[in-house]
Design a protein around this motif. Sequence first.
Motif, mmCIF file in Angstrom:
data_model
loop_
_atom_site.group_PDB
_atom_site.id
_atom_site.type_symbol
_atom_site.label_atom_id
_atom_site.label_comp_id
_atom_site.label_asym_id
_atom_site.label_seq_id
_atom_site.Cartn_x
_atom_site.Cartn_y
_atom_site.Cartn_z
ATOM 1 N N ARG A 254 1.079 -0.954 -0.360
ATOM 2 C CA ARG A 254 -0.078 -0.064 0.530
ATOM 3 C C ARG A 254 1.084 0.888 -0.093
ATOM 4 N N LEU A 255 2.111 0.735 0.263
ATOM 5 C CA LEU A 255 2.874 2.173 0.657
ATOM 6 C C LEU A 255 4.546 2.083 -0.440
ATOM 7 N N LEU A 256 4.109 3.106 -1.102
ATOM 8 C CA LEU A 256 6.060 2.917 -1.238
ATOM 9 C C LEU A 256 6.674 4.142 -1.852
ATOM 10 N N ARG A 257 8.145 4.228 -1.281
ATOM 11 C CA ARG A 257 9.001 5.657 -1.038
ATOM 12 C C ARG A 257 9.631 5.221 -2.158
ATOM 13 N N ILE A 258 10.548 5.741 -2.943
ATOM 14 C CA ILE A 258 11.599 5.542 -3.743
ATOM 15 C C ILE A 258 12.279 6.772 -3.869
ATOM 16 N N ALA A 259 12.234 8.074 -2.840
ATOM 17 C CA ALA A 259 12.899 9.334 -3.256
ATOM 18 C C ALA A 259 14.114 9.249 -3.608
ATOM 19 N N GLY A 260 14.042 9.662 -4.627
ATOM 20 C CA GLY A 260 15.632 9.996 -5.241
ATOM 21 C C GLY A 260 15.935 11.151 -5.969
ATOM 22 N N TYR A 261 16.952 11.543 -6.524
ATOM 23 C CA TYR A 261 17.525 12.066 -7.804
ATOM 24 C C TYR A 261 16.345 12.554 -8.407
ATOM 25 N N ASP A 262 15.793 13.927 -8.761
ATOM 26 C CA ASP A 262 14.913 14.503 -9.572
ATOM 27 C C ASP A 262 13.446 14.152 -9.611
ATOM 28 N N GLY A 263 13.237 13.144 -8.080
ATOM 29 C CA GLY A 263 12.019 12.863 -7.840
ATOM 30 C C GLY A 263 11.070 14.365 -8.511
#
Length: 341
Positions: A254-263
């Motif tokens: 249900r929850l996805l975090r893929i924070a990175g450059y150019d997000g």
Amino acid sequence: MTQQLPNELKIQIIRHVDRKSLPTVLRVSSTFHGIGVPILYHTIILRPFPHRSQPQWLGIAAKCLNTIIERPAAAGAVHSMGLDLMSAGHYNYVYDAEPDIGAKFFEALRIALPKLVNLQKLEIANWNLLGTNSLPHLPRGYRFPTLQHYSGPPEILDDIQSNALRTLLIREVVDISTVSITLLAAARLGGQTLRTLNIQSYRDLGDEGWERLRTNIPSLFPNLRHLALNTVHIVSFAYLDKLIPIIRRLPNLRLLRIAGYDGLLEEESKIKHLHAGCPQLRAIAVYDEPWRYSEPGRTWLRPPNFGEPHSDSQLWEEADYHKYFEDPYHEGFVYHSVING
């Protein structure tokens, strides 16, 4: 007079006593001692004090560990333990100028950890300041029967066993092979029970190895509800297209975090692109704070600015992703830290 009080009332009294005064209360009577020990030792946090020298801190920490070693009741009362080798804003290294005292501290830690038979949560932070050679390796195959939440360096996880692991935050990852070994160890510990997987690395793990590792996550942890891949990468549409087939294999996520450059670039478009391929998702972060999906409006809600209420507070609250968790306190999108409260 205190002997006439019911135990329930005594427990409430002790719960309102500050931790510094608890040892004194425990000496009032054997009854207060028996009631107070589980409260005093429930959560143990060991970290340097900003205004004390390193030897002073190590001496206090070693004394606490020796108490756990010598008193089974105290060891059995510990449910959460947090170890932080750097105090906030101060780079206090455990080994600087005091190698003998540091060695005694880590030896006490190695002996104390296996005695924590009721430990549910173990958090280790900033161990990368010392290097993996300083890790307190446990006897291989040691079983923490009740461990549910682990946050720390990957090397320790390979030494322990637990069939109840629900939350795994892998800190300070330095290479892809270490992550692979750790995930295999975690799958052995709780592949079916794991609900939250968070991998943190401030190094480039390499595209090929990282992609191969991501591909194996659904088969190792099929029941994940929260996945966070906090590594050095560029959040492009090409990256998302590689990720979507993997996320689609996690039907309970249900929850996805893929924070990175150019997000932040085309953030809303990236959120919708992910959701189109993975409709089970209800919260996504590709830059900072997660967006929430509003089912009544069939739309994604941008997070409010820090400290400000959302423009549509009712929809925002209704879309709170914590409702998808059995245990929001531990399984939440942001890992609740023993060390940071």
